[in-house]
Design an enzyme around this catalytic site. Structure first.
Site, short mmCIF file in Angstrom:
data_model
loop_
_atom_site.label_atom_id
_atom_site.label_comp_id
_atom_site.label_asym_id
_atom_site.label_seq_id
_atom_site.Cartn_x
_atom_site.Cartn_y
_atom_site.Cartn_z
N SER A 7 3.84 -2.22 -14.18
CA SER A 7 3.71 -1.63 -15.50
C SER A 7 4.99 -1.78 -16.29
CB SER A 7 3.35 -0.14 -15.39
OG SER A 7 3.40 0.46 -16.66
N HIS A 32 1.27 -5.43 -16.57
CA HIS A 32 0.42 -4.37 -17.13
C HIS A 32 1.12 -3.78 -18.34
CE1 HIS A 32 -2.75 -1.33 -16.82
NE2 HIS A 32 -1.83 -0.43 -17.14
N ASP A 34 0.97 -0.99 -21.20
CA ASP A 34 0.39 0.28 -21.63
C ASP A 34 0.66 0.50 -23.12
OD1 ASP A 34 -0.72 1.47 -19.21
OD2 ASP A 34 1.34 1.51 -18.49
N MET A 36 0.07 3.02 -26.23
CA MET A 36 -0.26 4.41 -26.53
C MET A 36 -0.04 4.70 -28.00
SD MET A 36 1.72 6.23 -23.37
CE MET A 36 1.98 5.36 -21.84
N HIS A 66 -3.63 -2.27 -21.39
CA HIS A 66 -4.34 -1.00 -21.19
C HIS A 66 -4.19 -0.18 -22.47
CE1 HIS A 66 -4.37 3.11 -18.90
NE2 HIS A 66 -5.44 2.95 -19.65
N MET A 68 -4.51 2.85 -24.48
CA MET A 68 -4.68 4.30 -24.50
C MET A 68 -4.60 4.76 -25.95
SD MET A 68 -2.55 5.45 -21.10
CE MET A 68 -1.40 4.07 -21.09
N MET A 137 -8.07 5.87 -13.40
CA MET A 137 -6.76 6.48 -13.57
C MET A 137 -6.50 7.49 -12.45
SD MET A 137 -5.21 5.16 -16.17
CE MET A 137 -3.87 6.35 -16.32
N GLY A 142 -0.75 8.72 -20.24
CA GLY A 142 0.22 9.06 -21.27
C GLY A 142 1.67 9.01 -20.84
N PHE A 143 1.95 9.24 -19.55
CA PHE A 143 3.33 9.26 -19.09
C PHE A 143 3.44 8.60 -17.72
CE2 PHE A 143 3.00 12.77 -22.05
CZ PHE A 143 4.15 12.63 -22.83
N GLY A 144 4.54 7.89 -17.50
CA GLY A 144 4.81 7.31 -16.19
C GLY A 144 5.47 8.32 -15.27
N GLY A 145 5.56 7.98 -13.99
CA GLY A 145 6.27 8.81 -13.04
C GLY A 145 5.51 10.00 -12.51
N ASP A 175 -4.18 3.04 -11.51
CA ASP A 175 -2.96 3.14 -12.31
C ASP A 175 -2.43 4.57 -12.24
OD1 ASP A 175 -0.96 3.11 -14.19
OD2 ASP A 175 -2.22 2.51 -15.88
N GLY A 177 1.06 6.63 -10.00
CA GLY A 177 1.50 7.26 -8.77
C GLY A 177 1.30 6.46 -7.50
N SER A 198 7.46 2.67 -11.72
CA SER A 198 8.78 3.04 -11.19
C SER A 198 8.98 2.54 -9.77
CB SER A 198 8.96 4.56 -11.25
OG SER A 198 7.89 5.23 -10.63
#
Length: 218
Positions: A7, A32, A34, A36, A66, A68, A137, A142-145, A175, A177, A198
């Site tokens: 990502s 990938h 993202d 948003m 992707h 969003m 999902m 909306g947020f990574g990590g 997508d 974690g 990450s």
């Protein structure tokens, strides 16, 4: 076929060009991307100008976009001009999902449909014959990590079973974690397109990609 899709959201944007080239050289299959809009999800990432730059920086890379964003089909024409590999849209983000997916296919690129964690898997069953990929999902978009939601395994299995029941050969993407600690379980559940941010972009991109690919190629 298992596909590793790092990502871009987790790349170092101060060294984006070198990061993207590095991850492709290391063996990533897809980038990938993202997108948003701050409306469908409470975050803003990047849009067409950045995607155009990415395609120029790594022209041979397959870009997996992707979206969003609300009413995502608005950007189909411009994204298609950039030569993206595929566009995945959320079932929750449009009131005319079938028409939008048909338009993506008509544009000559891969069509994907995504479902957020609280959306019943059954909501996309009647769309599966229209798409190349289902994105399940494993975090809230909306947020990574974020940490992987354990209930995702059953959702992946449900998509896999329904596809097999209908004789469909679909890619199933996950997508959010995904790490080396849960990668085997994600694959065993039936996913074959792995998005990782990450866990890939960091101090040792070569090692990170190699470690993921070693598990994915077993």
């Amino acid at each position: 076929m298992n596909i590793l899709a790092p990502s871009m959201l987790s790349a170092d944007f101060g060294n984006l060009d070198s990061n993207l080239k590095h991850v492709i050289r290391a063996g990533a299959d897809v980038i990938h991307v993202d997108v948003m809009d701050g409306n469908f999800v409470p975050n803003i990432s990047f849009g067409p100008p950045v995607i155009k730059y990415v395609k120029k920086a790594v022209p041979d890379a397959r870009l997996d976009v992707h979206a969003m964003i609300l009413d995502p089909i608005r950007y189909l024409d411009v994204l298609t001009k950039f030569g993206i590999w595929g566009l995945t849209i959320h079932v929750e983000a449009t009131n005319h999902i079938k028409e939008d997916l048909a338009a993506i296919k008509a544009a000559g690129i891969r069509a994907g449909v995504a479902i957020s964690p609280d959306t019943p898997v059954s909501s996309i069953y009647d769309l599966m014959d229209m798409v190349d990929m289902v994105l399940v999902m494993s975090v809230y978009p909306g947020f990574g990590g974020q940490s992987f939601i354990e209930g995702t395994y059953d959702r992946i299995r449900a998509v896999k079973e329904k596809a097999a029941e209908r004789g469909l050969e679909l890619d199933i993407q996950v997508d959010g974690g995904v790490t080396l600690n849960n990668l085997e379980d994600v694959l065993d559940a039936g996913a074959n397109v792995i998005v990782a941010g990450s866990a890939i972009f960091g101090e040792n991109i070569d090692k990170n990609v190699n470690d993921f690919k070693n598990i994915m190629n077993r």
